[in-house]
Scaffold this motif. Structure first.
Motif, short mmCIF file in Angstrom:
data_model
loop_
_atom_site.label_atom_id
_atom_site.label_comp_id
_atom_site.label_asym_id
_atom_site.label_seq_id
_atom_site.Cartn_x
_atom_site.Cartn_y
_atom_site.Cartn_z
N GLU A 28 46.42 12.82 46.39
CA GLU A 28 47.72 12.77 47.06
C GLU A 28 47.67 12.34 48.52
O GLU A 28 48.66 11.86 49.05
CB GLU A 28 48.38 14.15 46.98
CG GLU A 28 48.70 14.55 45.54
CD GLU A 28 49.26 15.96 45.44
OE1 GLU A 28 49.58 16.57 46.48
OE2 GLU A 28 49.37 16.45 44.30
N MET A 29 46.53 12.50 49.17
CA MET A 29 46.48 12.25 50.61
C MET A 29 45.51 11.15 51.01
O MET A 29 45.37 10.89 52.21
CB MET A 29 46.13 13.55 51.34
CG MET A 29 47.17 14.64 51.11
SD MET A 29 46.78 16.17 51.95
CE MET A 29 47.08 15.68 53.63
N THR A 30 44.85 10.52 50.05
CA THR A 30 43.92 9.46 50.40
C THR A 30 44.12 8.26 49.48
O THR A 30 44.88 8.32 48.52
CB THR A 30 42.44 9.91 50.27
OG1 THR A 30 42.07 9.95 48.89
CG2 THR A 30 42.21 11.28 50.90
N HIS A 31 43.41 7.19 49.79
CA HIS A 31 43.43 5.99 48.97
C HIS A 31 42.12 5.79 48.23
O HIS A 31 41.84 4.70 47.75
CB HIS A 31 43.74 4.75 49.83
CG HIS A 31 45.12 4.77 50.41
ND1 HIS A 31 46.25 4.66 49.63
CD2 HIS A 31 45.54 4.92 51.67
CE1 HIS A 31 47.32 4.72 50.41
NE2 HIS A 31 46.91 4.88 51.65
N PHE A 32 41.29 6.83 48.14
CA PHE A 32 40.05 6.71 47.39
C PHE A 32 40.39 6.56 45.91
O PHE A 32 41.32 7.20 45.41
CB PHE A 32 39.17 7.95 47.59
CG PHE A 32 38.57 8.04 48.96
CD1 PHE A 32 37.50 7.23 49.32
CD2 PHE A 32 39.06 8.93 49.88
CE1 PHE A 32 36.95 7.31 50.59
CE2 PHE A 32 38.52 9.03 51.15
CZ PHE A 32 37.45 8.21 51.50
N PRO A 33 39.66 5.70 45.20
CA PRO A 33 39.93 5.50 43.78
C PRO A 33 39.75 6.78 42.97
O PRO A 33 38.88 7.61 43.26
CB PRO A 33 38.89 4.46 43.35
CG PRO A 33 38.47 3.79 44.61
CD PRO A 33 38.58 4.83 45.69
N ARG A 34 40.57 6.93 41.95
CA ARG A 34 40.51 8.10 41.07
C ARG A 34 39.10 8.29 40.51
O ARG A 34 38.60 9.40 40.42
CB ARG A 34 41.51 7.90 39.93
CG ARG A 34 41.44 8.94 38.86
CD ARG A 34 42.35 8.58 37.66
NE ARG A 34 42.12 9.49 36.57
CZ ARG A 34 41.14 9.38 35.68
NH1 ARG A 34 40.30 8.36 35.75
NH2 ARG A 34 40.99 10.26 34.72
N GLU A 35 38.46 7.18 40.11
CA GLU A 35 37.13 7.26 39.51
C GLU A 35 36.10 7.87 40.47
O GLU A 35 35.20 8.59 40.04
CB GLU A 35 36.66 5.87 39.05
CG GLU A 35 37.46 5.29 37.92
CD GLU A 35 38.77 4.65 38.36
OE1 GLU A 35 39.58 4.30 37.48
OE2 GLU A 35 39.01 4.51 39.58
N VAL A 36 36.25 7.58 41.75
CA VAL A 36 35.31 8.11 42.74
C VAL A 36 35.52 9.62 42.89
O VAL A 36 34.56 10.39 42.95
CB VAL A 36 35.47 7.38 44.10
CG1 VAL A 36 34.59 8.01 45.17
CG2 VAL A 36 35.13 5.91 43.93
N ALA A 37 36.77 10.05 42.92
CA ALA A 37 37.06 11.48 43.02
C ALA A 37 36.54 12.22 41.79
O ALA A 37 35.96 13.30 41.90
CB ALA A 37 38.55 11.72 43.19
N GLU A 38 36.74 11.65 40.63
CA GLU A 38 36.26 12.29 39.40
C GLU A 38 34.74 12.34 39.37
O GLU A 38 34.15 13.33 38.95
CB GLU A 38 36.80 11.56 38.18
CG GLU A 38 38.30 11.71 37.99
CD GLU A 38 38.73 13.16 37.75
OE1 GLU A 38 38.07 13.86 36.96
OE2 GLU A 38 39.71 13.58 38.38
N ALA A 39 34.09 11.29 39.85
CA ALA A 39 32.62 11.28 39.90
C ALA A 39 32.11 12.35 40.85
O ALA A 39 31.09 13.00 40.59
CB ALA A 39 32.11 9.91 40.31
N ALA A 40 32.82 12.56 41.96
CA ALA A 40 32.43 13.59 42.91
C ALA A 40 32.49 14.98 42.29
O ALA A 40 31.75 15.88 42.69
CB ALA A 40 33.31 13.52 44.15
N LEU A 41 33.36 15.14 41.31
CA LEU A 41 33.48 16.42 40.61
C LEU A 41 32.59 16.47 39.36
O LEU A 41 32.65 17.43 38.60
CB LEU A 41 34.94 16.66 40.21
CG LEU A 41 35.89 16.89 41.37
CD1 LEU A 41 37.33 16.84 40.89
CD2 LEU A 41 35.59 18.20 42.06
N ALA A 42 31.78 15.44 39.15
CA ALA A 42 30.87 15.33 38.00
C ALA A 42 31.64 15.27 36.68
O ALA A 42 31.17 15.75 35.66
CB ALA A 42 29.85 16.47 38.00
N HIS A 43 32.83 14.66 36.71
CA HIS A 43 33.62 14.47 35.50
C HIS A 43 33.31 13.11 34.90
O HIS A 43 33.08 12.14 35.61
CB HIS A 43 35.12 14.52 35.80
CG HIS A 43 35.59 15.87 36.21
ND1 HIS A 43 36.83 16.07 36.76
CD2 HIS A 43 35.01 17.09 36.16
CE1 HIS A 43 36.99 17.35 37.03
NE2 HIS A 43 35.89 17.99 36.68
#
Length: 81
Positions: A21-36
């Protein structure tokens, strides 16, 4: 240090909400950071990289957000800047 009413899941959920909601980082990068796992079997079979540098940038921005610092304006949405 003692923190009441906090859970690991809640912290991870807060991170995901912030990233989405507050950044422009790609969804895939956020999911990878969570090990999803992201994508279907075919997509995962062809994805060889780990986006480590992109994840590093995102986690640095997350740390700065938590500590009230400024983050790189290229990665923060217009509402935040």
């Amino acid at each position: 240090m003692s923190i009441d009413h906090a859970t690991v899941h809640g912290f991870r959920s807060s991170f995901r909400d912030w990233a989405g909601e507050m950044t422009h980082f790609p969804r895939e990068v956020a999911e990878a950071a969570l090990a999803h796992s992201v994508g279907n079997e075919v997509e995962r079979a062809y994805r060889r990289g780990d986006a480590l540098e992109k994840r590093r940038e995102m986690m640095t921005a997350w740390a700065e957000y938590l500590y009230g610092g400024q983050t790189d304006a290229r990665n923060i949405s217009d509402e935040q800047t």
